[in-house]
Write a protein that holds these residues in place. Structure first.
Motif, mmCIF file in Angstrom:
data_model
loop_
_atom_site.group_PDB
_atom_site.id
_atom_site.type_symbol
_atom_site.label_atom_id
_atom_site.label_comp_id
_atom_site.label_asym_id
_atom_site.label_seq_id
_atom_site.Cartn_x
_atom_site.Cartn_y
_atom_site.Cartn_z
ATOM 1 N N ASP A 84 68.510 27.302 41.585
ATOM 2 C CA ASP A 84 67.357 27.495 40.707
ATOM 3 C C ASP A 84 67.787 28.450 39.601
ATOM 4 O O ASP A 84 68.810 29.129 39.732
ATOM 5 N N VAL A 85 67.013 28.483 38.523
ATOM 6 C CA VAL A 85 67.318 29.445 37.467
ATOM 7 C C VAL A 85 66.952 30.850 37.960
ATOM 8 O O VAL A 85 66.085 31.002 38.825
ATOM 9 N N ALA A 86 67.642 31.854 37.383
ATOM 10 C CA ALA A 86 67.457 33.220 37.872
ATOM 11 C C ALA A 86 66.127 33.819 37.424
ATOM 12 O O ALA A 86 65.617 34.758 38.019
ATOM 13 N N LEU A 90 64.129 31.172 31.783
ATOM 14 C CA LEU A 90 65.189 30.176 31.577
ATOM 15 C C LEU A 90 64.694 28.733 31.692
ATOM 16 O O LEU A 90 65.480 27.799 31.581
ATOM 17 N N TRP A 91 63.398 28.563 31.948
ATOM 18 C CA TRP A 91 62.848 27.197 31.916
ATOM 19 C C TRP A 91 62.930 26.673 30.482
ATOM 20 O O TRP A 91 62.985 27.431 29.518
ATOM 21 N N ASP A 92 62.890 25.354 30.343
ATOM 22 C CA ASP A 92 62.821 24.702 29.026
ATOM 23 C C ASP A 92 61.381 24.738 28.536
ATOM 24 O O ASP A 92 60.673 23.724 28.597
ATOM 25 N N GLU A 132 72.210 30.726 41.734
ATOM 26 C CA GLU A 132 71.503 30.891 40.462
ATOM 27 C C GLU A 132 72.244 30.128 39.378
ATOM 28 O O GLU A 132 73.283 30.586 38.877
ATOM 29 N N VAL A 133 71.736 28.972 39.035
ATOM 30 C CA VAL A 133 72.377 28.171 37.988
ATOM 31 C C VAL A 133 71.346 27.195 37.444
ATOM 32 O O VAL A 133 70.464 26.729 38.183
ATOM 33 N N SER A 134 71.449 26.913 36.149
ATOM 34 C CA SER A 134 70.591 25.887 35.575
ATOM 35 C C SER A 134 71.160 24.514 35.921
ATOM 36 O O SER A 134 72.385 24.344 35.990
ATOM 37 N N CYS A 151 66.940 16.478 43.929
ATOM 38 C CA CYS A 151 66.278 17.109 42.786
ATOM 39 C C CYS A 151 64.814 16.681 42.787
ATOM 40 O O CYS A 151 64.492 15.530 42.464
ATOM 41 N N GLY A 152 63.920 17.590 43.178
ATOM 42 C CA GLY A 152 62.508 17.241 43.325
ATOM 43 C C GLY A 152 61.658 17.826 42.215
ATOM 44 O O GLY A 152 61.720 19.030 41.940
ATOM 45 N N SER A 153 60.857 17.005 41.579
ATOM 46 C CA SER A 153 59.829 17.441 40.618
ATOM 47 C C SER A 153 60.364 18.385 39.552
ATOM 48 O O SER A 153 59.669 19.318 39.127
HETATM 49 C C1 LIG Z 1 58.064 22.005 39.860
HETATM 50 S S1 LIG Z 1 59.187 22.997 40.778
HETATM 51 C C2 LIG Z 1 59.838 21.835 41.963
HETATM 52 C C3 LIG Z 1 60.211 22.484 43.284
HETATM 53 C C4 LIG Z 1 60.879 21.578 44.326
HETATM 54 N N1 LIG Z 1 62.142 21.062 43.866
HETATM 55 C C5 LIG Z 1 59.992 20.442 44.796
HETATM 56 O O1 LIG Z 1 60.385 19.273 44.695
HETATM 57 O O2 LIG Z 1 58.907 20.731 45.294
HETATM 58 C C6 LIG Z 1 60.517 23.121 39.600
HETATM 59 C C7 LIG Z 1 61.564 24.149 39.967
HETATM 60 O O3 LIG Z 1 62.697 23.938 39.106
HETATM 61 C C8 LIG Z 1 63.130 25.186 38.595
HETATM 62 N N2 LIG Z 1 63.786 24.969 37.293
HETATM 63 C C9 LIG Z 1 63.226 24.938 36.053
HETATM 64 N N3 LIG Z 1 64.174 24.699 35.136
HETATM 65 C C10 LIG Z 1 65.347 24.570 35.794
HETATM 66 C C11 LIG Z 1 66.680 24.317 35.401
HETATM 67 N N4 LIG Z 1 66.992 24.132 34.115
HETATM 68 N N5 LIG Z 1 67.637 24.259 36.350
HETATM 69 C C12 LIG Z 1 67.334 24.439 37.662
HETATM 70 N N6 LIG Z 1 66.077 24.681 38.103
HETATM 71 C C13 LIG Z 1 65.105 24.751 37.185
HETATM 72 C C14 LIG Z 1 61.897 26.031 38.517
HETATM 73 O O4 LIG Z 1 62.236 27.413 38.488
HETATM 74 C C15 LIG Z 1 61.148 25.588 39.771
HETATM 75 O O5 LIG Z 1 61.530 26.357 40.870
#
Ligand SMILES: C[S@@+](CC[C@H](N)C(=O)[O-])C[C@H]1O[C@@H](n2cnc3c(N)ncnc32)[C@H](O)[C@@H]1O
Length: 280
Positions: A84-86, A90-92, A132-134, A151-153
């Motif tokens: 996950d991002v730290a 860091l979200w888009d 911790e990685v994007s 990769c969920g949601s």
């Molecule tokens: C909507 S939640 C989904 C959680 C879980 N994967 C599920 O299916 O229930 C999205 C997650 O992705 C993480 N996230 C957002 N941008 C990301 C990125 N560029 N790389 C990795 N994780 C990211 C958010 O921090 C959040 O924890």
């Protein structure tokens, strides 16, 4: 009176769960102790087209509180990493949300990124390792390759989901399981791969496809689809914000019940494998 160790464990779990003000996932972390998540995947997790993960090295991308990473472990994975991002920053985020400042998003998603994951992991006695990685920056020279990537949601929250899937492909030697929110109003066009552009809402979303659109996004990133689910609804959990009571919201709920089998966020999932790697 002597307190039994089981009771101690349950009390300790209740205290630990209360320390985290925001739970994304509903997880039973000790007997009868369930986190008040925004979403509850427990009843629908078997609707996803899971590969056999027994003995495999697995990665969960965008893990949040770790529900799917713990599910990989429960299904017998040999090693699980949870990426996950730290930081929420860091979200888009679309520019309009970014300009409101990170405080706005903290109200929505909690202050300490990863706190829920760490609490759940400890209480479950899990060996899942955080990373911790994007998604965009996944690279085999840093994390190695994984037999199974989940990769969920997440794709709906990315400005460039194909780019992120290409990075996942670079670390995927076996199979990829992707779930993504789908737009029910586009799902009537079953033979057209469509996506609704949501970048102007407050939900931190970009592209919400129909089921065929979701499949095409995965294929465009260089995967062959092996299996796919039907549309299923991920139910809202106990911690979710109060539901919209307007008549239009009731109509949407009814449509979700009819078309996705329940009142929750409509999803579609695919199991795929890297196309060129498999054939080359
Ligand atoms: C909507 S939640 C989904 C959680 C879980 N994967 C599920 O299916 O229930 C999205 C997650 O992705 C993480 N996230 C957002 N941008 C990301 C990125 N560029 N790389 C990795 N994780 C990211 C958010 O921090 C959040 O924890």
């Amino acid at each position: 009176m002597r307190v039994s160790s089981d009771t101690d464990r349950v009390d300790e779990a209740r205290r630990a769960v209360a320390l985290n003000p925001f739970w994304y996932h509903t997880i039973e972390v000790a007997p009868g102790v369930v986190t008040p998540g925004w979403f509850d995947l427990r009843g629908v997790v078997d609707r996803m087209p899971w590969p056999d993960v027994r003995g495999k090295r697995c990665l969960d991308v965008g893990t949040a509180d770790g529900f799917l990473a713990f599910e990989l472990e429960r299904r017998g994975a040999a090693e699980v990493m949870a990426a996950d991002v730290a930081d929420h920053a860091l979200w888009d985020y679309p520019a309009r949300i970014r300009e409101r400042g990170i405080e706005w998003w903290v109200d929505v998603a909690g202050e300490k990124k990863g706190q829920g994951f760490r609490i759940a992991r400890d209480l479950l006695g899990s060996h899942v390792r955080p990373l911790e990685v994007s998604a965009y920056d996944l690279n085999p020279s840093e994390v190695g390759e994984f037999d199974v990537v989940v990769c969920g949601s997440l794709l709906l929250h990315l400005r460039d989901p194909v780019h992120a899937l290409e990075a996942m492909r670079s670390v995927c030697s076996g199979q990829l399981l992707v779930t993504n929110q789908v737009a029910l109003r586009l799902s009537v066009f079953r033979r057209s791969p469509l996506a609704a552009f949501e970048g102007m809402t407050d939900l931190g979303q970009w592209w919400v496809p129909n089921a065929l659109g979701n499949r095409r996004i995965v294929e465009a990133a260089g995967f062959d689809v092996e299996r796919e689910s039907g549309i299923f609804a991920i139910p809202f959990g106990e911690g979710h914000a109060p539901r919209d009571g307007r008549p239009t919201a009731y109509a949407r709920r009814l449509a979700r019940r009819l078309l996705a089998g329940g009142d929750g966020v409509p999803h579609h999932a695919v199991l795929a494998s890297p196309a060129l790697k498999a054939h080359g």
